[in-house]
Design a protein around this motif. Structure first.
Motif, PDB file in Angstrom:
ATOM      1  N   PRO A  54     -94.395 -46.185 -40.146  1.00 38.53           N
ATOM      2  CA  PRO A  54     -93.456 -46.992 -38.856  1.00 38.53           C
ATOM      3  C   PRO A  54     -91.804 -46.951 -40.273  1.00 38.53           C
ATOM      4  O   PRO A  54     -90.736 -47.236 -40.356  1.00 38.53           O
ATOM      5  CB  PRO A  54     -93.312 -48.007 -38.455  1.00 38.53           C
ATOM      6  N   GLN A  55     -92.801 -47.813 -41.675  1.00 36.23           N
ATOM      7  CA  GLN A  55     -91.949 -47.996 -42.626  1.00 36.23           C
ATOM      8  C   GLN A  55     -91.214 -46.823 -42.857  1.00 36.23           C
ATOM      9  O   GLN A  55     -89.837 -46.777 -43.776  1.00 36.23           O
ATOM     10  CB  GLN A  55     -92.635 -48.490 -43.722  1.00 36.23           C
ATOM     11  N   ARG A  57     -90.317 -44.376 -41.704  1.00 34.73           N
ATOM     12  CA  ARG A  57     -89.395 -43.447 -40.345  1.00 34.73           C
ATOM     13  C   ARG A  57     -88.144 -44.228 -41.001  1.00 34.73           C
ATOM     14  O   ARG A  57     -87.232 -43.380 -40.276  1.00 34.73           O
ATOM     15  CB  ARG A  57     -90.319 -43.676 -38.789  1.00 34.73           C
ATOM     16  N   ARG A  58     -88.419 -45.810 -40.463  1.00 36.63           N
ATOM     17  CA  ARG A  58     -87.084 -46.196 -41.432  1.00 36.63           C
ATOM     18  C   ARG A  58     -86.020 -46.278 -41.754  1.00 36.63           C
ATOM     19  O   ARG A  58     -85.034 -45.552 -41.968  1.00 36.63           O
ATOM     20  CB  ARG A  58     -87.431 -47.673 -41.076  1.00 36.63           C
ATOM     21  N   GLN A  59     -87.136 -45.927 -43.325  1.00 39.93           N
ATOM     22  CA  GLN A  59     -86.149 -44.797 -44.555  1.00 39.93           C
ATOM     23  C   GLN A  59     -85.551 -43.801 -44.209  1.00 39.93           C
ATOM     24  O   GLN A  59     -84.415 -43.840 -44.733  1.00 39.93           O
ATOM     25  CB  GLN A  59     -87.229 -45.337 -45.782  1.00 39.93           C
ATOM     26  N   ALA A  61     -84.807 -42.817 -41.472  1.00 37.84           N
ATOM     27  CA  ALA A  61     -83.547 -43.067 -40.414  1.00 37.84           C
ATOM     28  C   ALA A  61     -82.410 -43.017 -40.941  1.00 37.84           C
ATOM     29  O   ALA A  61     -81.311 -42.654 -40.510  1.00 37.84           O
ATOM     30  CB  ALA A  61     -83.913 -43.749 -39.431  1.00 37.84           C
ATOM     31  N   HIS A  62     -82.513 -44.405 -42.151  1.00 38.11           N
ATOM     32  CA  HIS A  62     -81.743 -44.727 -42.684  1.00 38.11           C
ATOM     33  C   HIS A  62     -80.673 -43.931 -43.440  1.00 38.11           C
ATOM     34  O   HIS A  62     -79.197 -43.929 -43.492  1.00 38.11           O
ATOM     35  CB  HIS A  62     -81.972 -45.765 -44.135  1.00 38.11           C
ATOM     36  N   ASP A  66     -78.690 -43.817 -40.024  1.00 39.22           N
ATOM     37  CA  ASP A  66     -79.010 -44.453 -39.733  1.00 39.22           C
ATOM     38  C   ASP A  66     -79.231 -43.452 -37.953  1.00 39.22           C
ATOM     39  O   ASP A  66     -78.637 -44.514 -36.565  1.00 39.22           O
ATOM     40  CB  ASP A  66     -78.564 -45.734 -38.796  1.00 39.22           C
ATOM     41  N   SER A  68     -80.418 -43.272 -34.787  1.00 44.58           N
ATOM     42  CA  SER A  68     -81.053 -44.243 -33.702  1.00 44.58           C
ATOM     43  C   SER A  68     -82.570 -43.165 -33.091  1.00 44.58           C
ATOM     44  O   SER A  68     -83.825 -43.676 -33.697  1.00 44.58           O
ATOM     45  CB  SER A  68     -80.796 -44.611 -32.745  1.00 44.58           C
ATOM     46  N   THR A  71     -85.750 -43.164 -35.338  1.00 45.17           N
ATOM     47  CA  THR A  71     -87.302 -44.423 -35.877  1.00 45.17           C
ATOM     48  C   THR A  71     -87.773 -43.872 -33.865  1.00 45.17           C
ATOM     49  O   THR A  71     -88.637 -44.518 -33.944  1.00 45.17           O
ATOM     50  CB  THR A  71     -86.761 -45.244 -35.506  1.00 45.17           C
ATOM     51  N   GLU A  72     -86.665 -43.803 -33.115  1.00 45.70           N
ATOM     52  CA  GLU A  72     -87.447 -43.988 -31.424  1.00 45.70           C
ATOM     53  C   GLU A  72     -88.249 -42.798 -31.300  1.00 45.70           C
ATOM     54  O   GLU A  72     -88.926 -42.755 -30.402  1.00 45.70           O
ATOM     55  CB  GLU A  72     -85.626 -44.175 -30.770  1.00 45.70           C
TER      56      GLU A  72
END
Ligand SMILES: Cc1cc2nc3c(=O)[nH]c(=O)nc-3n(C[C@H](O)[C@H](O)[C@H](O)COP(=O)(O)O)c2cc1C
Length: 256
Positions: A54-55, A57-59, A61-62, A66, A68, A71-72
Protein backbone atom coordinates in the motif's frame (compact mmCIF):
# COMPACT_ATOMS: atom_id res chain seq x y z
CA UNK A 1 -20.78 -9.01 -34.83
CA UNK A 2 -19.42 -11.81 -32.69
CA UNK A 3 -18.70 -11.73 -28.96
CA UNK A 4 -15.09 -10.60 -29.36
CA UNK A 5 -16.04 -7.77 -31.72
CA UNK A 6 -18.84 -6.66 -29.41
CA UNK A 7 -16.46 -6.57 -26.49
CA UNK A 8 -13.81 -4.59 -28.36
CA UNK A 9 -16.43 -2.13 -29.60
CA UNK A 10 -17.72 -1.50 -26.09
CA UNK A 11 -14.36 -0.71 -24.49
CA UNK A 12 -14.15 2.24 -22.17
CA UNK A 13 -11.58 3.02 -19.50
CA UNK A 14 -12.81 2.36 -15.96
CA UNK A 15 -11.73 4.74 -13.21
CA UNK A 16 -14.08 3.70 -10.38
CA UNK A 17 -14.06 0.19 -8.97
CA UNK A 18 -16.16 -1.82 -6.52
CA UNK A 19 -14.45 -3.24 -3.45
CA UNK A 20 -14.73 -6.77 -4.83
CA UNK A 21 -11.18 -8.13 -4.87
CA UNK A 22 -9.64 -9.67 -7.97
CA UNK A 23 -8.54 -13.11 -6.91
CA UNK A 24 -5.05 -14.34 -7.69
CA UNK A 25 -6.27 -16.99 -10.14
CA UNK A 26 -8.18 -14.40 -12.19
CA UNK A 27 -5.16 -12.08 -12.25
CA UNK A 28 -2.91 -14.90 -13.37
CA UNK A 29 -5.39 -15.92 -16.09
CA UNK A 30 -5.38 -12.35 -17.36
CA UNK A 31 -1.58 -12.22 -17.36
CA UNK A 32 -1.27 -15.58 -19.11
CA UNK A 33 -3.54 -14.21 -21.84
CA UNK A 34 -1.27 -11.14 -21.95
CA UNK A 35 1.73 -13.40 -22.45
CA UNK A 36 0.15 -14.91 -25.55
CA UNK A 37 0.35 -11.58 -27.43
CA UNK A 38 2.66 -11.58 -30.42
CA UNK A 39 6.19 -10.54 -29.57
CA UNK A 40 9.00 -9.21 -31.73
CA UNK A 41 11.26 -12.24 -32.53
CA UNK A 42 9.61 -13.81 -29.47
CA UNK A 43 11.91 -11.68 -27.30
CA UNK A 44 9.03 -11.17 -24.81
CA UNK A 45 10.85 -8.02 -23.80
CA UNK A 46 8.56 -6.77 -21.04
CA UNK A 47 7.85 -7.36 -17.38
CA UNK A 48 4.87 -6.63 -15.17
CA UNK A 49 5.16 -5.55 -11.54
CA UNK A 50 2.11 -6.17 -9.36
CA UNK A 51 2.03 -3.45 -6.70
CA UNK A 52 0.55 -4.96 -3.54
CA UNK A 53 2.43 -2.81 -1.01
CA UNK A 54 0.00 0.00 0.00
CA UNK A 55 2.85 2.40 0.71
CA UNK A 56 4.33 1.90 -2.77
CA UNK A 57 0.85 2.26 -4.24
CA UNK A 58 0.45 5.64 -2.53
CA UNK A 59 3.86 6.77 -3.76
CA UNK A 60 3.02 5.74 -7.33
CA UNK A 61 -0.36 7.48 -7.09
CA UNK A 62 1.39 10.64 -5.97
CA UNK A 63 3.83 10.41 -8.88
CA UNK A 64 0.83 9.94 -11.18
CA UNK A 65 -0.66 13.35 -10.28
CA UNK A 66 -2.62 11.87 -7.34
CA UNK A 67 -5.13 10.08 -9.58
CA UNK A 68 -7.32 8.51 -6.88
CA UNK A 69 -7.98 5.26 -8.74
CA UNK A 70 -4.28 4.34 -8.57
CA UNK A 71 -4.69 3.77 -4.83
CA UNK A 72 -8.33 2.64 -4.95
CA UNK A 73 -8.26 -0.04 -7.65
CA UNK A 74 -8.04 -3.65 -6.41
CA UNK A 75 -5.03 -4.29 -8.65
CA UNK A 76 -2.33 -1.95 -9.87
CA UNK A 77 0.24 -3.20 -12.35
CA UNK A 78 3.31 -1.47 -13.73
CA UNK A 79 4.21 -2.57 -17.25
CA UNK A 80 7.87 -2.25 -18.18
CA UNK A 81 9.85 -2.55 -21.38
CA UNK A 82 12.48 -5.08 -20.31
CA UNK A 83 15.70 -5.88 -22.14
CA UNK A 84 17.48 -6.84 -18.90
CA UNK A 85 16.21 -10.44 -18.86
CA UNK A 86 17.46 -10.91 -22.43
CA UNK A 87 20.84 -9.35 -21.68
CA UNK A 88 21.30 -11.50 -18.58
CA UNK A 89 20.17 -14.69 -20.34
CA UNK A 90 22.58 -14.13 -23.21
CA UNK A 91 25.46 -13.09 -20.96
CA UNK A 92 25.69 -9.58 -22.42
CA UNK A 93 26.33 -6.43 -20.43
CA UNK A 94 26.22 -2.74 -21.35
CA UNK A 95 29.56 -3.11 -23.17
CA UNK A 96 28.90 -6.32 -25.12
CA UNK A 97 26.31 -7.55 -27.58
CA UNK A 98 23.64 -5.34 -29.07
CA UNK A 99 20.82 -5.51 -26.57
CA UNK A 100 20.14 -1.91 -25.52
CA UNK A 101 19.75 -0.50 -29.02
CA UNK A 102 17.00 1.93 -29.98
CA UNK A 103 15.58 -0.77 -32.27
CA UNK A 104 15.34 -3.20 -29.35
CA UNK A 105 13.89 -0.52 -27.10
CA UNK A 106 11.17 0.10 -29.70
CA UNK A 107 10.53 -3.67 -29.86
CA UNK A 108 10.34 -3.85 -26.07
CA UNK A 109 7.90 -0.91 -25.88
CA UNK A 110 5.73 -2.54 -28.52
CA UNK A 111 5.90 -5.91 -26.72
CA UNK A 112 4.84 -4.28 -23.44
CA UNK A 113 1.93 -2.48 -25.12
CA UNK A 114 0.68 -5.55 -27.00
CA UNK A 115 0.79 -7.72 -23.88
CA UNK A 116 -0.91 -5.01 -21.82
CA UNK A 117 -3.71 -4.58 -24.33
CA UNK A 118 -4.24 -8.36 -24.36
CA UNK A 119 -4.59 -8.07 -20.57
CA UNK A 120 -7.22 -5.32 -20.94
CA UNK A 121 -9.24 -7.36 -23.42
CA UNK A 122 -8.95 -10.49 -21.27
CA UNK A 123 -9.96 -8.54 -18.16
CA UNK A 124 -12.97 -7.01 -19.90
CA UNK A 125 -14.06 -10.45 -21.10
CA UNK A 126 -14.09 -11.58 -17.45
CA UNK A 127 -16.26 -8.65 -16.35
CA UNK A 128 -13.43 -6.46 -15.08
CA UNK A 129 -12.49 -2.96 -16.20
CA UNK A 130 -9.13 -1.25 -16.63
CA UNK A 131 -7.42 2.04 -17.20
CA UNK A 132 -3.85 2.65 -18.29
CA UNK A 133 -1.82 5.12 -16.22
CA UNK A 134 0.80 6.82 -18.36
CA UNK A 135 1.19 9.43 -15.64
CA UNK A 136 3.64 7.18 -13.80
CA UNK A 137 6.13 8.59 -16.33
CA UNK A 138 5.72 12.01 -14.65
CA UNK A 139 8.75 11.05 -12.56
CA UNK A 140 10.23 8.09 -14.35
CA UNK A 141 13.49 8.07 -12.38
CA UNK A 142 11.55 7.96 -9.08
CA UNK A 143 9.46 5.01 -10.33
CA UNK A 144 12.59 3.13 -11.36
CA UNK A 145 14.11 3.72 -7.93
CA UNK A 146 10.92 2.79 -6.05
CA UNK A 147 10.56 -0.49 -7.97
CA UNK A 148 14.30 -1.21 -7.95
CA UNK A 149 14.40 -1.50 -11.72
CA UNK A 150 17.77 -2.60 -13.06
CA UNK A 151 19.40 -1.11 -16.17
CA UNK A 152 17.59 -1.84 -19.46
CA UNK A 153 14.17 -1.81 -17.78
CA UNK A 154 11.87 1.15 -18.46
CA UNK A 155 8.49 1.65 -16.76
CA UNK A 156 6.04 2.39 -19.57
CA UNK A 157 2.63 2.72 -17.93
CA UNK A 158 0.62 1.55 -14.97
CA UNK A 159 -2.74 -0.20 -15.14
CA UNK A 160 -5.64 -0.18 -12.69
CA UNK A 161 -7.77 -3.32 -12.74
CA UNK A 162 -10.93 -4.25 -10.90
CA UNK A 163 -14.68 -4.69 -11.13
CA UNK A 164 -16.35 -1.57 -12.58
CA UNK A 165 -18.42 0.69 -10.38
CA UNK A 166 -19.37 3.00 -13.24
CA UNK A 167 -20.66 2.76 -16.78
CA UNK A 168 -19.10 5.62 -18.70
CA UNK A 169 -20.39 6.43 -22.15
CA UNK A 170 -18.14 5.30 -25.00
CA UNK A 171 -15.54 7.82 -26.08
CA UNK A 172 -15.94 8.34 -29.83
CA UNK A 173 -12.94 7.75 -32.06
CA UNK A 174 -11.73 9.55 -35.18
CA UNK A 175 -13.63 8.66 -38.35
CA UNK A 176 -12.03 5.54 -39.81
CA UNK A 177 -11.04 7.47 -42.95
CA UNK A 178 -8.82 9.72 -40.84
CA UNK A 179 -6.62 6.81 -39.81
CA UNK A 180 -6.99 4.57 -42.86
CA UNK A 181 -5.05 5.49 -46.01
CA UNK A 182 -4.86 3.73 -49.34
CA UNK A 183 -1.43 3.04 -50.82
CA UNK A 184 -0.08 6.46 -49.82
CA UNK A 185 -0.40 8.87 -46.94
CA UNK A 186 -3.14 11.33 -47.83
CA UNK A 187 -2.62 14.47 -45.74
CA UNK A 188 -5.21 16.47 -47.71
CA UNK A 189 -8.22 14.76 -46.19
CA UNK A 190 -7.21 15.35 -42.57
CA UNK A 191 -8.66 18.84 -42.02
CA UNK A 192 -12.21 17.90 -42.98
CA UNK A 193 -12.21 14.64 -41.08
CA UNK A 194 -10.78 16.17 -37.92
CA UNK A 195 -13.35 18.96 -38.22
CA UNK A 196 -16.06 16.30 -38.31
CA UNK A 197 -14.53 14.61 -35.27
CA UNK A 198 -14.34 17.92 -33.38
CA UNK A 199 -18.12 18.25 -33.68
CA UNK A 200 -18.58 14.68 -32.42
CA UNK A 201 -16.20 15.16 -29.49
CA UNK A 202 -17.80 18.48 -28.57
CA UNK A 203 -21.17 16.74 -28.24
CA UNK A 204 -19.50 13.91 -26.28
CA UNK A 205 -17.85 16.35 -23.85
CA UNK A 206 -21.11 18.24 -23.26
CA UNK A 207 -22.82 14.94 -22.39
CA UNK A 208 -19.94 13.59 -20.28
CA UNK A 209 -19.44 16.78 -18.30
CA UNK A 210 -23.15 17.51 -17.87
CA UNK A 211 -22.76 20.68 -19.91
CA UNK A 212 -19.69 21.98 -18.04
CA UNK A 213 -17.30 21.55 -20.95
CA UNK A 214 -17.52 21.49 -24.69
CA UNK A 215 -13.83 21.10 -25.40
CA UNK A 216 -13.38 19.29 -28.70
CA UNK A 217 -10.52 16.99 -29.66
CA UNK A 218 -8.38 19.69 -31.27
CA UNK A 219 -8.83 21.96 -28.23
CA UNK A 220 -7.68 19.15 -25.91
CA UNK A 221 -4.75 18.15 -28.09
CA UNK A 222 -3.64 21.76 -28.49
CA UNK A 223 -3.65 22.19 -24.73
CA UNK A 224 -1.75 18.94 -24.22
CA UNK A 225 0.86 19.72 -26.86
CA UNK A 226 1.47 23.35 -25.91
CA UNK A 227 3.33 22.60 -22.69
CA UNK A 228 6.51 20.60 -22.10
CA UNK A 229 5.70 17.34 -20.37
CA UNK A 230 7.96 14.53 -19.17
CA UNK A 231 11.02 16.04 -20.78
CA UNK A 232 13.37 13.74 -18.85
CA UNK A 233 12.42 10.53 -20.69
CA UNK A 234 15.37 10.83 -23.08
CA UNK A 235 17.73 11.32 -20.13
CA UNK A 236 16.23 8.25 -18.45
CA UNK A 237 16.73 6.12 -21.53
CA UNK A 238 20.27 7.44 -22.01
CA UNK A 239 21.22 6.68 -18.43
CA UNK A 240 19.80 3.18 -18.23
CA UNK A 241 21.93 1.17 -20.58
CA UNK A 242 19.96 1.97 -23.73
CA UNK A 243 21.46 3.90 -26.61
CA UNK A 244 24.97 2.58 -27.05
CA UNK A 245 26.94 4.46 -29.66
CA UNK A 246 24.87 3.17 -32.56
CA UNK A 247 26.32 5.46 -35.22
CA UNK A 248 29.68 3.70 -35.17
CA UNK A 249 28.11 0.30 -35.76
CA UNK A 250 25.78 1.34 -38.57
CA UNK A 251 25.83 -0.82 -41.66
CA UNK A 252 26.79 1.07 -44.84
CA UNK A 253 23.22 0.82 -46.16
CA UNK A 254 21.87 2.49 -43.04
CA UNK A 255 23.92 5.66 -43.44
CA UNK A 256 21.92 8.28 -45.30
C1 LIG B 1 -0.58 4.52 -22.60
C2 LIG B 1 -1.83 5.13 -22.00
C3 LIG B 1 -1.72 5.94 -20.89
C4 LIG B 1 -2.87 6.47 -20.29
N1 LIG B 1 -2.75 7.19 -19.12
C5 LIG B 1 -3.85 7.57 -18.46
C6 LIG B 1 -3.75 8.22 -17.19
O1 LIG B 1 -2.66 8.46 -16.66
N2 LIG B 1 -4.90 8.54 -16.55
C7 LIG B 1 -6.13 8.27 -17.07
O2 LIG B 1 -7.13 8.58 -16.41
N3 LIG B 1 -6.27 7.68 -18.28
C8 LIG B 1 -5.16 7.32 -18.98
N4 LIG B 1 -5.28 6.67 -20.18
C9 LIG B 1 -6.63 6.37 -20.73
C10 LIG B 1 -6.96 7.24 -21.92
O3 LIG B 1 -7.25 8.55 -21.50
C11 LIG B 1 -8.16 6.63 -22.64
O4 LIG B 1 -7.83 5.33 -23.07
C12 LIG B 1 -8.59 7.46 -23.85
O5 LIG B 1 -9.05 8.72 -23.44
C13 LIG B 1 -9.73 6.76 -24.61
O6 LIG B 1 -10.81 6.52 -23.73
P1 LIG B 1 -11.40 5.06 -23.48
O7 LIG B 1 -10.26 4.16 -23.10
O8 LIG B 1 -12.40 5.23 -22.37
O9 LIG B 1 -12.06 4.64 -24.75
C14 LIG B 1 -4.15 6.20 -20.84
C15 LIG B 1 -4.23 5.39 -21.99
C16 LIG B 1 -3.10 4.88 -22.57
C17 LIG B 1 -3.23 3.99 -23.76
Amino acid sequence: MNETMNRLMSHRSIRKFTEKPVNRETLEDILRAAQMASSSSNMQAYSVINITDPQKRRQLAHIASDQSYVTESPVFLVWCADLQRLAASCGFDAGSGYVGTTENLVAALVDAALAAQNAVVAAESLGLGAVYIGAIRNHIHAVAELLELPELVMPVFGMCLGYPDQEPILRPRLPLAAVLHENRYDADKITDLVGEYDLTTERYMVERSGGKSKANWTDSMKKKLSAPIRMDIARFIGSRGFWRNEEKDMNPGERQ
